[in-house]
Design a protein around this motif. Structure first.
Motif, mmCIF file in Angstrom:
data_model
loop_
_atom_site.group_PDB
_atom_site.id
_atom_site.type_symbol
_atom_site.label_atom_id
_atom_site.label_comp_id
_atom_site.label_asym_id
_atom_site.label_seq_id
_atom_site.Cartn_x
_atom_site.Cartn_y
_atom_site.Cartn_z
ATOM 1 N N VAL A 79 36.917 40.798 39.258
ATOM 2 C CA VAL A 79 36.681 40.010 40.479
ATOM 3 C C VAL A 79 37.831 40.267 41.451
ATOM 4 C CG1 VAL A 79 36.461 37.689 41.450
ATOM 5 C CG2 VAL A 79 35.377 38.242 39.264
ATOM 6 N N PRO A 80 37.536 40.695 42.692
ATOM 7 C CA PRO A 80 38.593 41.117 43.620
ATOM 8 C C PRO A 80 39.241 39.965 44.372
ATOM 9 C CG PRO A 80 36.464 41.427 44.639
ATOM 10 C CD PRO A 80 36.187 40.924 43.239
ATOM 11 N N ALA A 81 40.297 40.290 45.095
ATOM 12 C CA ALA A 81 41.058 39.292 45.857
ATOM 13 C C ALA A 81 40.217 38.645 46.947
ATOM 14 C CB ALA A 81 42.299 39.939 46.457
ATOM 15 N N ILE A 82 39.322 39.406 47.558
ATOM 16 C CA ILE A 82 38.498 38.858 48.645
ATOM 17 C C ILE A 82 37.632 37.712 48.135
ATOM 18 C CG2 ILE A 82 36.640 40.517 48.276
ATOM 19 C CD1 ILE A 82 37.818 39.033 51.645
ATOM 20 N N ALA A 83 37.244 37.768 46.846
ATOM 21 C CA ALA A 83 36.444 36.686 46.260
ATOM 22 C C ALA A 83 37.259 35.408 46.167
ATOM 23 C CB ALA A 83 35.934 37.097 44.889
ATOM 24 N N LEU A 141 29.580 36.602 41.740
ATOM 25 C CA LEU A 141 28.631 37.471 42.453
ATOM 26 C C LEU A 141 29.369 38.545 43.249
ATOM 27 C CD1 LEU A 141 25.737 38.124 43.318
ATOM 28 C CD2 LEU A 141 26.000 36.462 45.182
ATOM 29 N N ILE A 142 30.421 38.149 43.941
ATOM 30 C CA ILE A 142 31.213 39.127 44.695
ATOM 31 C C ILE A 142 31.831 40.145 43.732
ATOM 32 C CG2 ILE A 142 33.276 39.448 46.139
ATOM 33 C CD1 ILE A 142 32.696 36.725 47.381
ATOM 34 N N GLY A 143 32.292 39.657 42.580
ATOM 35 C CA GLY A 143 32.850 40.560 41.581
ATOM 36 C C GLY A 143 31.827 41.549 41.046
ATOM 37 N N LYS A 144 30.576 41.108 40.978
ATOM 38 C CA LYS A 144 29.502 41.988 40.512
ATOM 39 C C LYS A 144 29.163 43.043 41.556
ATOM 40 C CE LYS A 144 26.100 42.955 37.575
ATOM 41 N NZ LYS A 144 26.354 43.428 36.184
ATOM 42 N N LEU A 145 29.135 42.619 42.820
ATOM 43 C CA LEU A 145 28.752 43.534 43.900
ATOM 44 C C LEU A 145 29.899 44.442 44.334
ATOM 45 C CD1 LEU A 145 26.659 41.062 46.105
ATOM 46 C CD2 LEU A 145 25.804 42.776 44.478
ATOM 47 N N TYR A 146 31.116 43.878 44.363
ATOM 48 C CA TYR A 146 32.275 44.638 44.845
ATOM 49 C C TYR A 146 33.432 44.526 43.842
ATOM 50 C CZ TYR A 146 29.545 43.994 49.102
ATOM 51 O OH TYR A 146 28.538 43.952 50.029
ATOM 52 N N PRO A 147 33.269 45.094 42.660
ATOM 53 C CA PRO A 147 34.318 44.963 41.643
ATOM 54 C C PRO A 147 35.588 45.730 42.014
ATOM 55 C CG PRO A 147 32.665 46.543 40.936
ATOM 56 C CD PRO A 147 32.151 45.926 42.200
ATOM 57 N N MET A 148 36.696 45.316 41.409
ATOM 58 C CA MET A 148 37.956 46.021 41.609
ATOM 59 C C MET A 148 37.844 47.439 41.047
ATOM 60 S SD MET A 148 40.556 42.944 40.451
ATOM 61 C CE MET A 148 42.037 43.952 40.584
ATOM 62 N N ALA A 149 38.438 48.392 41.760
ATOM 63 C CA ALA A 149 38.396 49.785 41.313
ATOM 64 C C ALA A 149 39.105 49.945 39.975
ATOM 65 C CB ALA A 149 39.032 50.688 42.368
ATOM 66 N N GLN A 150 40.236 49.251 39.840
ATOM 67 C CA GLN A 150 40.985 49.269 38.593
ATOM 68 C C GLN A 150 40.982 47.861 37.990
ATOM 69 O OE1 GLN A 150 42.316 51.901 37.035
ATOM 70 N NE2 GLN A 150 41.602 53.287 38.662
ATOM 71 N N PRO A 151 40.366 47.677 36.834
ATOM 72 C CA PRO A 151 40.340 46.343 36.220
ATOM 73 C C PRO A 151 41.745 45.806 35.996
ATOM 74 C CG PRO A 151 38.833 47.834 35.090
ATOM 75 C CD PRO A 151 39.642 48.670 36.029
ATOM 76 N N TYR A 152 41.863 44.502 36.123
ATOM 77 C CA TYR A 152 43.165 43.850 35.946
ATOM 78 C C TYR A 152 43.599 43.905 34.494
ATOM 79 C CZ TYR A 152 46.364 39.917 35.182
ATOM 80 O OH TYR A 152 47.415 39.137 34.788
ATOM 81 N N GLU A 153 44.861 44.267 34.292
ATOM 82 C CA GLU A 153 45.464 44.246 32.965
ATOM 83 C C GLU A 153 46.671 43.333 33.006
ATOM 84 O OE1 GLU A 153 44.422 45.495 30.196
ATOM 85 O OE2 GLU A 153 42.684 46.555 31.062
#
Length: 533
Positions: A434-438, A480-492
């Motif tokens: 899930v990205p920052a914009i979400a 939903l935002i995470g599903k449509l616009y996921p982060m390019a690199q998953p958070y670790e």
């Protein structure tokens, strides 16, 4: 005003201040860790005392007793059910914080999302402290203290002027604690005041019951359990101020947020030597929360019988103190109330400067290519504490013109800030894409919807249920935002452990005992036991 009460008040207050100074004088405030986290060296006793006292303030003494007097014991839902939330925080959130080595909760948000999210949440925290928390703590503390000792009459000034004097007195003392001792001084004073709180928790009901029973404690108990028993009910219906159903919806969310994400509370837990000490401290604080109705709520039950036609219901607690306690204990109670108000105030003040210096000021300087030394950060933090303390002291007396009760006012307004922060932290912990914009969209969406549906165009729904519904919707939007616009690199999750993280081995046994005791408290104050008939 009774001379013995005044001497007792001054003596107890001076002793608390002296021992706080004695225990913290060797702590050199030379860096942000010593200022904000007491060098991460607090024992579980200090953690428990800090958590318990940082949670108490005069608005609870006044507001909850007033609620019991006007309604019933349903108000204990906030405090007693927080045991469940505290255990969740202890088991799931504290290990994350200790493994990550964070100092502020927005630190996690920066690592999980981005620096913009961290700044946005830090700003939301600061606004809630400066506008909502700090001024109301000062004002309600002044109201309680003035109600017990009639300070305005002693000084031969009006009520309004008396409130100003007390607000500024508490504000200056609280600010001084932060500047001189940082979190260590706050933690020590918390622990000392906890002993005073436990003494009052025993003596006030006993003296109150004896006064009610005209010299007999058993007769006083008999009066409470045999007449006006509706006030003993803690299982609220939809018509009550705190319906029992809200414990499992919005109240649970708010309590988890408060004990696990509210900055000035989280700092108390993170100041422990290690995770095990933190978890033991939280468990001990849970015990105190289960006992707290003896102090906070039973006085309201006694007042129902002593003052059946009280006009100014906000005076329930201070009036009972004046009428039933010996002078020496009136002084002790005044010292504890005064100290608890200052404790919550200076804990909030310390956390505000933490957020400002580490999450706003230091990153701003870094963007300019300036590496700020630790001593300058400490100096800036102390200056910021003075500035916001002055703001809070100027704002606080004007709450005299508020037309709503403080306790519910605080809970309703805090919902503007708490739920969206809880949502983005929770989603950040359970997802990786899930990205920052979400997160930013979630904060804006929730705040706008809650303000609209509760304040501007109110829906016919308890605000705690509304919070829960908006939480689910907001969380759904983030996913939903995470599903449509996921982060390019998953958070670790980065492991930056400052201490070896070993949990307390008896935590499950302690949790089981605490949950049983929590259920028993609700059972005792229900139509099945005390509130029957």
């Amino acid at each position: 005003m009774n001379t013995i009460a005044i001497i007792s008040l001054l003596l107890c207050t001076v002793l608390v201040g002296f021992f706080s100074w004695l225990k913290s004088r060797k702590i050199k405030i030379t860096n942000t860790t010593s200022l904000f986290l007491a060098n991460r060296n607090n024992s579980f006793w200090l953690v428990a005392g800090s958590l318990f006292l940082s949670n108490l303030s005069a608005n609870q003494f006044i507001g909850e007793n007033e609620s019991v007097y006007l309604n019933n014991m349903t108000i204990i839902g906030w405090g007693v059910s927080s045991v469940l939330a505290m255990l969740v925080v202890s088991e799931f959130l504290m290990p994350v914080y200790f493994r990550s080595g964070v100092i502020t909760t927005p630190d996690f948000l920066e690592a999980r999302y981005d620096q913009g999210t961290k700044r946005l949440v830090s700003t939301v925290f600061l606004l809630s402290y400066i506008v909502n928390m700090l001024p109301t703590v000062l004002y309600t503390g002044a109201v309680a203290f003035n109600g017990m000792f009639n300070i305005n009459e002693v000084l031969h000034v009006g009520y309004w002027q008396g409130i100003w004097i007390l607000v500024w007195g508490m504000g200056i003392i609280g600010c001084g604690y932060c500047i001189m001792g940082g979190l260590k001084a706050i933690s020590v004073s918390d622990s000392i005041l906890s002993f005073g709180m436990l003494i009052i928790a025993v003596i006030l009901p006993l003296y109150g019951l004896r006064y009610l029973g005209e010299g007999s404690i058993t007769e006083g108990i008999s009066i409470i359990v045999s007449s006006k028993t509706a006030h003993l009910n803690a299982i609220g219906t939809a018509a009550d101020a705190v319906p029992f159903s809200t414990i499992f919806t919005g109240m649970l969310i708010v309590n988890i947020y408060y004990w696990g994400m509210e900055q000035y509370i989280v700092q108390q837990s993170l100041s422990a030597k290690n995770l095990s000490e933190s978890q033991k401290g939280i468990a001990l604080a849970c015990v105190a929360k289960l006992l707290s109705p003896l102090l906070i709520n039973v006085p309201g039950l006694i007042a129902v019988h002593l003052y059946p036609d009280l006009v100014n219901t906000a005076q329930v607690f201070p009036l009972l103190i004046k009428d039933v306690l010996p002078a020496v204990f009136i002084g002790l109670t005044g010292s504890v109330i005064f100290g608890s108000a200052i404790t919550v105030y200076n804990a909030g003040l310390n956390s505000s400067s933490t957020l400002f210096v580490l999450n706003i000021y230091k990153p701003w300087k870094s963007k300019q290519g300036i590496n700020v030394p630790e001593r300058e950060l400490v100096k800036t933090a102390k200056l910021f504490e003075v500035v916001i303390s002055l703001l809070a002291m100027f704002i606080a007396p004007f709450f005299i013109f508020a037309d709503k009760g403080f306790y519910m006012y605080l809970q309703e307004v805090s919902g503007i800030f708490s739920i969206p922060i809880f949502t983005i932290i929770l989603v950040g912990m359970i997802t990786k894409k899930v990205p920052a914009i979400a997160a930013k969209a979630a904060i804006v969406f929730y705040i706008l919807c809650y303000v609209l549906l509760h304040f501007l165009s109110p829906v016919k729904m308890h605000f705690l249920h509304l919070m829960a519904i908006l939480f689910i919707v907001t969380m759904g939007i983030m996913l939903l935002i995470g599903k449509l616009y996921p982060m390019a690199q998953p958070y670790e999750r980065a492991k930056n452990m400052l201490k070896v993280v070993h949990p307390w081995k008896y935590r499950y046994f302690a949790a089981a005992v605490l949950m049983i005791l929590m259920v028993l408290v609700f059972l005792i104050f229900s139509p099945l036991v005390l509130a029957k008939g």
